[in-house]
Design a protein around this motif. Sequence first.
Motif, PDB file in Angstrom:
ATOM      1  N   PHE A 137       0.828  -1.082  -0.041  1.00 44.23           N
ATOM      2  CA  PHE A 137       0.125   0.143   0.026  1.00 44.23           C
ATOM      3  C   PHE A 137       0.759   1.062  -0.230  1.00 44.23           C
ATOM      4  O   PHE A 137       1.774   1.339   0.864  1.00 44.23           O
ATOM      5  N   VAL A 174       2.558   8.837   9.790  1.00 46.42           N
ATOM      6  CA  VAL A 174       2.055   7.419   9.611  1.00 46.42           C
ATOM      7  C   VAL A 174       2.506   6.889  11.207  1.00 46.42           C
ATOM      8  O   VAL A 174       3.309   6.697  11.878  1.00 46.42           O
ATOM      9  N   SER A 175       1.060   6.728  11.710  1.00 44.54           N
ATOM     10  CA  SER A 175       1.137   6.130  13.255  1.00 44.54           C
ATOM     11  C   SER A 175       1.468   4.567  13.387  1.00 44.54           C
ATOM     12  O   SER A 175       1.175   4.045  12.337  1.00 44.54           O
ATOM     13  N   ALA A 221      -2.422  -1.566  11.111  1.00 46.78           N
ATOM     14  CA  ALA A 221      -3.611  -2.054  10.331  1.00 46.78           C
ATOM     15  C   ALA A 221      -3.154  -2.343   9.189  1.00 46.78           C
ATOM     16  O   ALA A 221      -4.032  -3.094   8.430  1.00 46.78           O
ATOM     17  N   LEU A 222      -2.280  -1.689   8.501  1.00 42.53           N
ATOM     18  CA  LEU A 222      -2.223  -1.826   7.179  1.00 42.53           C
ATOM     19  C   LEU A 222      -1.308  -3.028   7.015  1.00 42.53           C
ATOM     20  O   LEU A 222      -1.315  -4.011   6.197  1.00 42.53           O
ATOM     21  N   ARG A 237      -2.069  -5.785   8.864  1.00 46.41           N
ATOM     22  CA  ARG A 237      -3.279  -6.716   8.964  1.00 46.41           C
ATOM     23  C   ARG A 237      -3.741  -6.887   7.566  1.00 46.41           C
ATOM     24  O   ARG A 237      -3.965  -7.992   7.117  1.00 46.41           O
ATOM     25  N   THR A 238      -4.038  -5.660   7.221  1.00 48.97           N
ATOM     26  CA  THR A 238      -4.933  -5.847   5.935  1.00 48.97           C
ATOM     27  C   THR A 238      -4.169  -6.420   4.800  1.00 48.97           C
ATOM     28  O   THR A 238      -4.607  -7.277   3.991  1.00 48.97           O
ATOM     29  N   LEU A 239      -2.700  -6.052   4.489  1.00 54.14           N
ATOM     30  CA  LEU A 239      -2.021  -6.448   3.558  1.00 54.14           C
ATOM     31  C   LEU A 239      -1.599  -8.031   3.651  1.00 54.14           C
ATOM     32  O   LEU A 239      -1.641  -8.717   2.575  1.00 54.14           O
ATOM     33  N   HIS A 296      -0.098   2.547  15.156  1.00 54.30           N
ATOM     34  CA  HIS A 296      -1.490   2.004  14.574  1.00 54.30           C
ATOM     35  C   HIS A 296      -1.936   1.690  13.508  1.00 54.30           C
ATOM     36  O   HIS A 296      -2.471   0.601  12.973  1.00 54.30           O
ATOM     37  N   TYR A 297      -1.755   2.855  12.507  1.00 57.62           N
ATOM     38  CA  TYR A 297      -2.058   2.609  11.010  1.00 57.62           C
ATOM     39  C   TYR A 297      -1.028   1.669  10.603  1.00 57.62           C
ATOM     40  O   TYR A 297      -1.549   0.700   9.614  1.00 57.62           O
TER      41      TYR A 297
END
Lengths: 306, 786
Positions: free
Chosen positions: A183, A257-258, A264-265, A267-269, A260-261
């Motif tokens: 991403f 870019v935290s 999350a990325l 996990r998504t990717l 946390h983010y």
Amino acid sequence: VKPAPFSYHRARTVAGAVGLLTELGEDAKVIAGGQSLVAMMNFRLARPEHLIDIARIPGLDTISRDGDALRIGALVTHHAVETADLGPDFRVLSDAMRWVGHLPIRTRGTVGGSLAHADATAEWCLLAVLLDAQILVEGPAGRRRIPAGEFFQGVFTTALEPDELIVEVVFPRPAPRAALTEFAERQGDFAIVAAAVDLDAPRVILGGVAPVPLRVPEAEAVLAEVVSEKRRPGDVSHARAAAAAAEAIDVRDEPGVSAHYRRALTRTLVARACEEAARTPDHQFGALPGQIRGDSRPSDDHARQG
Amino acid sequence: MTKPRFRRDGAWIGASVPRREDPRLLAGRGRFVDDIVLPGMLHAQFVRSTVAHGRIVAVDLDDVREVPGVVAAFSAADLALSDITALLDRPPHEFVPTSMPVLARDKVRFVGEPVAIVIARDPYAAEDGLEAAVVEYDELDPVVTDTAALADGAPLVHAEAPRNTLVDVSLFATEGIDDVFAEAPCVVRVQTKTGRQNALPLETRGVVADWDDRDEQLRVQTNTQIPHQVRTVLASCVGLAEKQVRVTVPDMGGGFGQKCVVGREEVATAAAALRLRRPVKWIEDRRDALTAAFLAREQRYDVRAAFDMEGHILGLDADVVCDMGAYSCYPFTAGIEPLMASAEMPSVYRVPAYRVRGRAVTTNKAPTGPYRGVSRPQYVMVMERLMERAARELGIDPVEIRRRNVITVFPYTGVNRITYDPGSYRESLDLCEQVLRDEGWYDVRESDRIIGIGYACFSERTGYGSGAFAQRKMQVVPGFDISEIRMDVSGTVSVTTGTMSHGQGHETTMAQIVADRLGLDIAQVKIVQGDTDRITYGFGSFASRSITIGGSAVAAASEKLGDQLREIAAHLLDADVDSTELDGAGGVRLRDDPARRLSFAELADVAYLRAHLLPKGIGPGLSATASFDVAGDGTFSNATHGVVVELDPGTGGIQFLRYVCVEDCGVAIHPQIVEGQCRGGIAQGIAGALFEQVTYDAAGQPLAPSLMEYKVPTAAEIPDVAIHHLETPCAFTANGAKGAGEGGTIGAPAAVLNAVNDALRDTGVELDDTPIAREAVHRALEGTFA
């Protein structure tokens, strides 16, 4: 943005390049496609006294199958891999090339150059670790093989000695169920997070969350359960592996870019890479960065972005 | 809509003919500044400040001059040039004049500010020279944000500007507005901060200058949008008469406003060429373009709007702070953004009460100038967010609430005392919504995907005449344009324009206007622009003025020449001039006896080679000059943009599903060029909404010095745009045309932001700052959808 003065040397053989490297020492840099080095030189962030151009050394630009293994010469370009028919065993390599910069970069940048530069989000670095590649290097004492897992040592730092040259990368085992996804806000940017997955090994490698491509044993363990139970992996195990990866990484808040983010990325990717890997060989072309997979047209009549 | 006054029987106007620029540009045979090579030419680069704020203690260039290949190096003290100063005719409490030295003299005010110029035999040696410069600074605390600039006890960027405020104007304050807000049943508020942007023309700034002994002229070839204003500043800075400076402009690869101000580098380069008596070229590299060129758009709004229960807007109360960076740009001044926002914020709506305060603050960042749209992308975004927010509060459909407020009766004089000429505000809104409904996007919006639809309805004042700019109280008041047309002995014409194409295709569109007025083929028309020796005076191209004002002047000059031709023809045909007409095929004929005809070539032959045949009172030669100015408040183009986006809950990614633009720029001279303007503008608008931002760290160091960090979207990120045209011809420009240069940029941020927020409608989160952070989208969706 013009580089500081340097001397240019063209090597005609690997031995010649190694000889120049030995003779010129740490003041010399190897140049192949120049897609990272020249930009750094133009900003005068890199100021080598000598450039050793290996682009015309014959024999380093071939891709060949060697039993189970695939051998890729150091001077093979990203574009050559992208357009090569590597068959289902190594299709992950061709497919991953669409994430490498833009077309002009892919037509000049080389596999060996990308590995030697060792950006922790670079696709080749992730792929090498993902597929247990052996990096074949030549120095004054001859050739040696460095396992990809030992090659990357830190930010832009590798196990390559200053007088050594990468000549080839060997991918020892087929990976028909592997995928890489990323991403970034723009197509062609360095990934904020990149994830590469091989469901059979199993392997989960992340880019953008550590100074080197990061193997995530916690996520691999989830996928390994599935393999050992000979179950066909499904959404649940993908989601669990993805969650394990997001949990395992050690990231900090950074400007824009935290942590946390980034988690999350991750996990998504990881989940999406698993999905894509499981889909092979009925493989769909994946989503572009910043975009969502899938056809979102209400009907075929409507033009939309490419 | 009023009836057009012009005749719409032209063969050329309205035709998307192949652009006359294209054969050379597409074949790589254009001539841009960097293509120019003069004998003995040297190359310049600039020693630039490494600190955001500091006193210059010493500039030591001795080592620079020893670097191989370096020919010379000059500091401010060496060149002793006058400062560049842009002024407004406003009292001191409204405007504080500040000067911009060509090279920093006592103080540096941003990282990247030019401190010395290094001249070398090639660009590589010039950069080697930069590294040898030793500049000692006494560092001062930097002012990096607008809030820091306005804080009590903030360090002063310019000693003469208390509270770091260069402009502070309250243009409007309707009496009783506080009561309006106190009594209104619905008050909504939008607070937003928009990111600092770079107009980023593909071709960076550049100049080649040399002194010509034979002409006794400093010849400056530079890629500027405003050649005559560059000449004025150059002459004044180096101490030459204006006749001793010739500014010419080759092909340009974009400007977007960044090249609409006088650059310090072009002055310093010309001064160095004058000093050395050798040609000197400066080509801005991308790093300098990103860190030291004129930027734009960093603004903070706090705006409240009062509505009645039916959704009619009752009042607007706005506070606008623009972070203009270190210097006031010439000729517009630091007032350009706050004055635009203050004057025009009510937009396309009937706003009965209005109060606004607009400020320009100075900070230790690269200075700002105009950028395509100037404040309008921001205030339109604010107005359109207010509309959507009020619609939601009041339970009214967001398109319907606009319908209830949009101006429909023209001419309309607003609370801002501007008179709006006829437009298709309501029609464009209706059509845009209809297109999205017909295509099924409202059904898609109701699916389980995260989809939003957003609109922006807006107008764009184009063709600001002298009167409109005079209201801004600029000391340089642009407005008119002058055109001179000359027919040569063969019957072909050359026509000057004071406008300056920087990629818009004026060689084609201006020629279309001339061709229609004279009845010529465009191949017989040569457009002359960008040469201060050949053009009497011009204000160049900006504010979508070229076709509206320049095109009108060109039309008027053409008609005058046509009259001359008819007079000569009447005499030669022994007829009354009123019985003659242009025949549309390069000749003059008798209306009642069309077989009796003289071609332009025959008439020109008489005018030049057999002048004894001319009628009494008509001198030899064929030429005419005409000027045009807009008497009123200018003419307003308008458009509605409709956008459909889908959000990715896993990443915060934003994808365009549809982009529809319904635009009205009156008569389109060249519809394909208009569409190109729309698409390019929308791309830049999307860039501001979703991608680009110039950022600095707390010390004022730029964080986006390359295109890796400054995220210009590419073709992969920009959607296709469906364009629909409406046509409300302008009654007072010569061709019925309104400007078309900026609308895309103006509408896109509002429409995109509204679409994203519509997609977020179930989250309770609203995002008003640009560029929209993907992380913020992700965070908003996380609770609801993840």
